[in-house]
Motif scaffolding. Sequence first.
Motif, PDB file in Angstrom:
ATOM      1  N   CYS A  28       0.832  -1.198   0.000  1.00  0.00           N
ATOM      2  CA  CYS A  28       0.000   0.000   0.000  1.00  0.00           C
ATOM      3  C   CYS A  28       0.862   1.241   0.000  1.00  0.00           C
ATOM      4  O   CYS A  28       2.061   1.207   0.232  1.00  0.00           O
ATOM      5  CB  CYS A  28      -0.943   0.015   1.195  1.00  0.00           C
ATOM      6  SG  CYS A  28      -0.125   0.148   2.751  1.00  0.00           S
ATOM      7  N   PHE A  30       0.666   3.561   2.092  1.00  0.00           N
ATOM      8  CA  PHE A  30       0.597   4.164   3.420  1.00  0.00           C
ATOM      9  C   PHE A  30       1.942   4.732   3.838  1.00  0.00           C
ATOM     10  O   PHE A  30       2.023   5.772   4.462  1.00  0.00           O
ATOM     11  CB  PHE A  30       0.099   3.119   4.419  1.00  0.00           C
ATOM     12  CG  PHE A  30      -0.170   3.664   5.794  1.00  0.00           C
ATOM     13  CD1 PHE A  30      -1.182   4.590   6.000  1.00  0.00           C
ATOM     14  CD2 PHE A  30       0.569   3.240   6.872  1.00  0.00           C
ATOM     15  CE1 PHE A  30      -1.444   5.079   7.275  1.00  0.00           C
ATOM     16  CE2 PHE A  30       0.310   3.724   8.148  1.00  0.00           C
ATOM     17  CZ  PHE A  30      -0.695   4.645   8.343  1.00  0.00           C
ATOM     18  N   HIS A 254      -6.027  -5.531   4.699  1.00  0.00           N
ATOM     19  CA  HIS A 254      -4.904  -4.712   5.171  1.00  0.00           C
ATOM     20  C   HIS A 254      -5.272  -3.221   5.154  1.00  0.00           C
ATOM     21  O   HIS A 254      -5.072  -2.517   6.152  1.00  0.00           O
ATOM     22  CB  HIS A 254      -3.703  -5.003   4.254  1.00  0.00           C
ATOM     23  CG  HIS A 254      -2.485  -4.172   4.499  1.00  0.00           C
ATOM     24  ND1 HIS A 254      -1.369  -4.666   5.141  1.00  0.00           N
ATOM     25  CD2 HIS A 254      -2.174  -2.888   4.163  1.00  0.00           C
ATOM     26  CE1 HIS A 254      -0.438  -3.724   5.195  1.00  0.00           C
ATOM     27  NE2 HIS A 254      -0.905  -2.630   4.613  1.00  0.00           N
ATOM     28  N   GLU A 255      -5.810  -2.763   4.047  1.00  0.00           N
ATOM     29  CA  GLU A 255      -6.099  -1.322   3.933  1.00  0.00           C
ATOM     30  C   GLU A 255      -7.174  -0.893   4.928  1.00  0.00           C
ATOM     31  O   GLU A 255      -7.111   0.203   5.487  1.00  0.00           O
ATOM     32  CB  GLU A 255      -6.516  -0.962   2.507  1.00  0.00           C
ATOM     33  CG  GLU A 255      -5.448  -1.217   1.439  1.00  0.00           C
ATOM     34  CD  GLU A 255      -4.150  -0.461   1.670  1.00  0.00           C
ATOM     35  OE1 GLU A 255      -4.172   0.582   2.355  1.00  0.00           O
ATOM     36  OE2 GLU A 255      -3.106  -0.925   1.185  1.00  0.00           O
ATOM     37  N   HIS A 258      -5.659  -0.063   8.166  1.00  0.00           N
ATOM     38  CA  HIS A 258      -5.186   1.328   8.253  1.00  0.00           C
ATOM     39  C   HIS A 258      -6.352   2.283   8.503  1.00  0.00           C
ATOM     40  O   HIS A 258      -6.273   3.184   9.325  1.00  0.00           O
ATOM     41  CB  HIS A 258      -4.502   1.754   6.948  1.00  0.00           C
ATOM     42  CG  HIS A 258      -3.161   1.146   6.725  1.00  0.00           C
ATOM     43  ND1 HIS A 258      -2.196   1.061   7.702  1.00  0.00           N
ATOM     44  CD2 HIS A 258      -2.601   0.600   5.603  1.00  0.00           C
ATOM     45  CE1 HIS A 258      -1.107   0.500   7.198  1.00  0.00           C
ATOM     46  NE2 HIS A 258      -1.332   0.202   5.930  1.00  0.00           N
ATOM     47  N   HIS A 264       1.584  -0.385  10.175  1.00  0.00           N
ATOM     48  CA  HIS A 264       2.301  -1.614   9.852  1.00  0.00           C
ATOM     49  C   HIS A 264       2.970  -2.173  11.104  1.00  0.00           C
ATOM     50  O   HIS A 264       3.353  -1.426  11.997  1.00  0.00           O
ATOM     51  CB  HIS A 264       3.364  -1.342   8.770  1.00  0.00           C
ATOM     52  CG  HIS A 264       2.757  -0.990   7.454  1.00  0.00           C
ATOM     53  ND1 HIS A 264       3.247   0.006   6.646  1.00  0.00           N
ATOM     54  CD2 HIS A 264       1.693  -1.506   6.800  1.00  0.00           C
ATOM     55  CE1 HIS A 264       2.510   0.085   5.557  1.00  0.00           C
ATOM     56  NE2 HIS A 264       1.554  -0.825   5.626  1.00  0.00           N
ATOM     57  N   TYR A 319       3.706  -6.906   5.462  1.00  0.00           N
ATOM     58  CA  TYR A 319       3.721  -7.029   4.008  1.00  0.00           C
ATOM     59  C   TYR A 319       4.110  -8.466   3.712  1.00  0.00           C
ATOM     60  O   TYR A 319       5.286  -8.790   3.676  1.00  0.00           O
ATOM     61  CB  TYR A 319       4.802  -6.142   3.394  1.00  0.00           C
ATOM     62  CG  TYR A 319       4.402  -4.723   3.066  1.00  0.00           C
ATOM     63  CD1 TYR A 319       3.135  -4.235   3.327  1.00  0.00           C
ATOM     64  CD2 TYR A 319       5.327  -3.871   2.460  1.00  0.00           C
ATOM     65  CE1 TYR A 319       2.792  -2.926   3.018  1.00  0.00           C
ATOM     66  CE2 TYR A 319       4.993  -2.566   2.148  1.00  0.00           C
ATOM     67  CZ  TYR A 319       3.727  -2.098   2.429  1.00  0.00           C
ATOM     68  OH  TYR A 319       3.406  -0.808   2.119  1.00  0.00           O
TER      69      TYR A 319
HETATM   70 ZN    ZN Z   1      -0.133  -0.763   4.524  1.00  0.00          ZN
END
Ligand code: ZN
Length: 436
Positions: A28, A30, A254-255, A258, A264, A319
């Motif tokens: 991502c 991020f 995952h997103e 956030h 992370h 990740y």
């Molecule tokens: Zn991320």
Amino acid sequence: MAFFTRFALFSVLSACLLSAGLNAQHRCGFDHYVQHQREHNPAYFEAYRRVLASWKAAGTERGGGGVYVLPVVFHVVYHEDDQNVPDSVIYSQLEVLNEDYRRLNADAVNTRDAFLPVAADCEIEFQLAQTDPDGNPTTGITHTYTEQTGFSLDLFGTTNTLDAVKDSEQGGVDAWDTDHYINIWVCNIEPTFFGQIFGLAYPPAGLDNWPAGSSAPSPELEGVIVHYTTVGRNNPFAGADDVNDNDMGRTCTHELGHYLGLRHTWGDELFFDVCSEDDGIGDTPLCGSGDQYACDYTANSCDEGTGDLPDQLENYMDYTRDECYNMFTQEQKSLMRYVIEMLRPTLLEGVGLKEPCYDGSISVRPNPASDWITCNFGKSPMRHSVLIYDMSGKCVKTVQQADANTRIYTGDLPPGLYAVTLGDSRHTLRVVIQRP
Ligand code: ZN
Ligand code: CA
């Protein structure tokens, strides 16, 4: 905490690219967002720390509140037909989210023993919106053609250019009221110089505890962007961009982490000072720069002394490859629920999940009935709830999300007169239950 310059970021990412070859990829954007915040909002980490501090003060052992159901709308923005992800793929994505956030994922069995005590059912669910911001029925999925062949993230710019997908004047689709809907845009994210970015999400912004004049995005930019090949686990175009480790719908998992306030697992120090920066979460072991798609179960990048644990690469906020993800932790759960309760509470008002009004007619047959009735509400594409009341006004049966031709068991109801009603309360029919 080290602050690195744009040049440092560039050279480090270049080094990474060299070592990773042309398949470099980013789960991502991020990291980029954090970098941007550091440059333009020096108080970013101060604010983040305050959120963490108030969360910890409230007690990280948060419980109660039950399952939180959050309304989502997917905006599919396409140029090529391939990018027009069909609804079946969105439904698949929703299944993945509801498995992962409830720890119902089949691969939960792969969580290593060391992490089982902290693996969490987050008690968060996602439901497609049933009504749009105007109160009209919706499937919770929009499909919009764009002249844009793709949307790109300018890693060195000062604004997030990927946000064009959220603006109808720039070839995107405007958000639905972000206080009441989680907007998820599905589009073609152009590969960057550094490789493919799978998605991007803003963490909670516009918070009371953020400094005035911070460069936090405006409300209509809240939400999540995902690359179209990463959506669902039945995506016919998974791998079309030569990325094959993201075909189980975990980018969206995952997103949304956030979006609900998680960083992370390694903190967001990209590659420097690997063990001193933390994600603020106590039950994710310190780690360096994350798994980086290696799925290396022997990795143990930081020695925490007594009780040291390996890197928790199965965490959705690492990740790793989709196939190696399988858990959130108890403290991550706690922080996400805190964010929902304190920072995104309007999502819980259920505005987008209101039963849509139905303007057709309903029928129930047979009538009188015995063990079964079939409730038909014409050709409505929407699902509705069907409720059955006895003559005292007590609700004796509820069928959620019934489709237009639903069979309901009535063999357990005492003989008598009942009212069958749709969830919008505007349609009621009387039905007699009798026994032969
Ligand atoms: Zn991320
Ligand atoms: Ca360790």
